[in-house]
Design an enzyme around this catalytic site. Structure first.
Site, PDB file in Angstrom:
ATOM      1  N   GLY A   1       0.797  -1.078   0.134  1.00 25.54           N
ATOM      2  CA  GLY A   1      -0.028   0.018  -0.017  1.00 25.54           C
ATOM      3  C   GLY A   1       0.870   1.216  -0.029  1.00 25.54           C
TER       4      GLY A   1
ATOM      5  N   ASP B   1      -1.842  -7.092  -5.192  1.00 25.79           N
ATOM      6  CA  ASP B   1      -2.864  -7.112  -4.146  1.00 25.79           C
ATOM      7  C   ASP B   1      -2.341  -8.004  -3.196  1.00 25.79           C
ATOM      8  OD1 ASP B   1      -5.157  -7.899  -2.670  1.00 25.79           O
ATOM      9  OD2 ASP B   1      -6.267  -7.852  -4.340  1.00 25.79           O
TER      10      ASP B   1
ATOM     11  N   ILE C   1      -5.260  10.444  11.112  1.00 26.41           N
ATOM     12  CA  ILE C   1      -4.254  11.101  10.373  1.00 26.41           C
ATOM     13  C   ILE C   1      -4.716  11.440   9.339  1.00 26.41           C
ATOM     14  CG2 ILE C   1      -1.673  10.385   9.465  1.00 26.41           C
ATOM     15  CD1 ILE C   1      -1.815   9.765  12.526  1.00 26.41           C
TER      16      ILE C   1
ATOM     17  N   ALA D   1     -12.308  -4.683  15.034  1.00 21.56           N
ATOM     18  CA  ALA D   1     -12.245  -6.188  15.181  1.00 21.56           C
ATOM     19  C   ALA D   1     -10.823  -6.381  14.314  1.00 21.56           C
ATOM     20  CB  ALA D   1     -13.288  -6.902  14.540  1.00 21.56           C
ATOM     21  N   ALA D   2     -10.694  -6.027  13.024  1.00 23.89           N
ATOM     22  CA  ALA D   2      -9.520  -6.349  12.225  1.00 23.89           C
ATOM     23  C   ALA D   2      -8.425  -5.725  12.748  1.00 23.89           C
ATOM     24  CB  ALA D   2     -10.004  -5.799  10.831  1.00 23.89           C
ATOM     25  N   LYS D   3      -8.379  -4.704  13.336  1.00 27.43           N
ATOM     26  CA  LYS D   3      -7.244  -3.891  13.612  1.00 27.43           C
ATOM     27  C   LYS D   3      -6.843  -4.369  15.051  1.00 27.43           C
ATOM     28  CE  LYS D   3      -5.994  -1.129  10.286  1.00 27.43           C
ATOM     29  NZ  LYS D   3      -5.120  -1.596   9.407  1.00 27.43           N
TER      30      LYS D   3
ATOM     31  N   TYR E   1     -13.822  -2.919  11.166  1.00 25.92           N
ATOM     32  CA  TYR E   1     -12.533  -2.447  11.176  1.00 25.92           C
ATOM     33  C   TYR E   1     -11.878  -2.619  12.417  1.00 25.92           C
ATOM     34  CZ  TYR E   1      -8.795   1.155  10.141  1.00 25.92           C
ATOM     35  OH  TYR E   1      -7.774   1.785   9.942  1.00 25.92           O
TER      36      TYR E   1
ATOM     37  N   SER F   1      -4.136   0.190  14.449  1.00 18.42           N
ATOM     38  CA  SER F   1      -4.967   1.196  14.579  1.00 18.42           C
ATOM     39  C   SER F   1      -5.403   1.777  16.006  1.00 18.42           C
ATOM     40  CB  SER F   1      -6.166   1.461  13.592  1.00 18.42           C
ATOM     41  OG  SER F   1      -7.163   2.352  13.822  1.00 18.42           O
TER      42      SER F   1
ATOM     43  N   ASN G   1       1.312  -2.285   5.568  1.00 16.71           N
ATOM     44  CA  ASN G   1       0.636  -1.071   5.508  1.00 16.71           C
ATOM     45  C   ASN G   1      -0.691  -1.273   4.820  1.00 16.71           C
ATOM     46  OD1 ASN G   1       0.302   2.049   5.892  1.00 16.71           O
ATOM     47  ND2 ASN G   1       0.138   1.805   3.704  1.00 16.71           N
TER      48      ASN G   1
END
Ligand SMILES: NC(=O)c1ccc[n+]([C@@H]2O[C@H](COP(=O)([O-])OP(=O)(O)OC[C@H]3O[C@@H](n4cnc5c(N)ncnc54)[C@H](O)[C@@H]3O)[C@@H](O)[C@H]2O)c1
Length: 275
Positions: A17, A67, A196, A166-168, A164, A151, A94
């Site tokens: 990314g 990807d 940010i 839960a993912a982080k 999001y 995050s 990232n």
């Protein structure tokens, strides 16, 4: 190595990314310090633009269309980087972000299965696959440093962003598992940025939303991508040689409290998307 000696000449880094936002700032920060950087992004044109900016700073640079959520592409990324530069010292996982037409905002009761899967895949599976593709090279070298992008939402779930968040949170725990598994030769750490300013976060944001979000930030402003990049460069570098399994906050002093001191677990102003 001491901080004032920081020099990455001869180091090779991959930034997933890396085509815009935090990834771009990190890639250019590593290049500034002398590292050769592979910029891996789904958006090849963006990756090529960053690679040419990195080359203008001196080191070699490579742009790849990758990807990070697809195993074959992660494996190809690792191979092409070794073919080009001979080794891999740094991996910055990232690629990620809140996905979907609603910016990942919703409630558990109205997030679609597809948005849930997309969010977990983009933010967690990408870290798993890219690390799995790269880490054998680092283990063979008996050295390496991995920086994952978590995050603040992985520590204090943001109401309206359960997938999001839960993912982080998973990225944070995966970072610690990996730090144990790959020690003593490969270090694994994560960054937990707060608010940010990047192309993603400025998208569709109204001024009154920013004012309200900033009431939770003691330093009373958004952070810059360069401020996050400096911390990523530090963790990636040999200056941080005794740091592994750490989650480094960069959030303007945010402890996620409202002005009246209550935890901000409700977000009543935010309307759930129509399903
Ligand atoms: N900006 C913030 O406030 C903030 C805060 C906390 C965490 N983060 C995290 O930092 C990371 C970067 O965020 P950003 O704000 O710079 O995002 P951004 O959307 O501005 O940039 C993300 C980059 O990643 C690329 N990308 C997306 N999915 C990819 C994939 N599957 N494979 C390869 N490349 C992919 C995009 O093309 C883009 O170039 C994300 O993981 C995000 O969750 C950002």
């Amino acid at each position: 190595m001491r901080l004032w000696e920081l020099n990455m000449d001869g180091k090779v880094a991959i930034v997933t990314g890396g085509g815009q936002g935090l990834g771009k700032a990190i890639a250019l920060g590593l290049a500034h310090c002398g590292a050769s950087v592979c910029i891996a992004d789904v958006n090849l044109a963006a990756a090529e633009e960053v690679a040419s900016q990195a080359r203008a700073l001196g080191p070699r640079s490579l742009a790849l269309q990758v990807d990070a959520t697809v195993n074959e592409q992660a494996v190809r990324m690792a191979k092409q980087t070794v073919d080009a530069f001979g080794r891999i010292d740094i991996l910055v996982n990232n690629a990620g972000g809140a996905t979907g037409p609603t910016f990942g905002i919703g409630r558990v009761l109205n997030i679609s299965e597809r948005d849930w899967d997309d969010t977990l895949t983009r933010n967690v599976k990408s870290v798993f696959l890219c690390t799995k593709a790269v880490v054998p090279t680092m283990l063979a070298q008996k050295s390496g440093s991995i920086v994952n992008m978590a995050s603040i939402t992985g520590q204090f779930p943001f109401a309206g962003m359960p997938a999001y968040s839960a993912a982080k949170a998973a990225v944070i725990n995966l970072t610690k598992s990996m730090a144990m598994e790959f020690a003593p030769h490969v270090r694994v750490n994560a960054l937990a940025p707060g608010l940010i300013e990047t192309p993603r976060t400025s998208l569709n944001r109204r001024p009154e939303q920013l004012t309200r979000l900033l009431t939770n930030v003691p330093l009373a402003r958004m952070g810059t991508a360069e401020e996050v990049a400096d911390m990523a460069v530090y963790l990636a570098s040999d200056v941080a040689a005794y740091i592994s399994g750490t989650i480094l906050d960069c959030n303007g002093g945010q402890v996620w409290m409202t002005e009246d001191g209550r935890p901000n677990f409700r977000d009543a102003d935010r309307k759930p998307p129509k399903t």
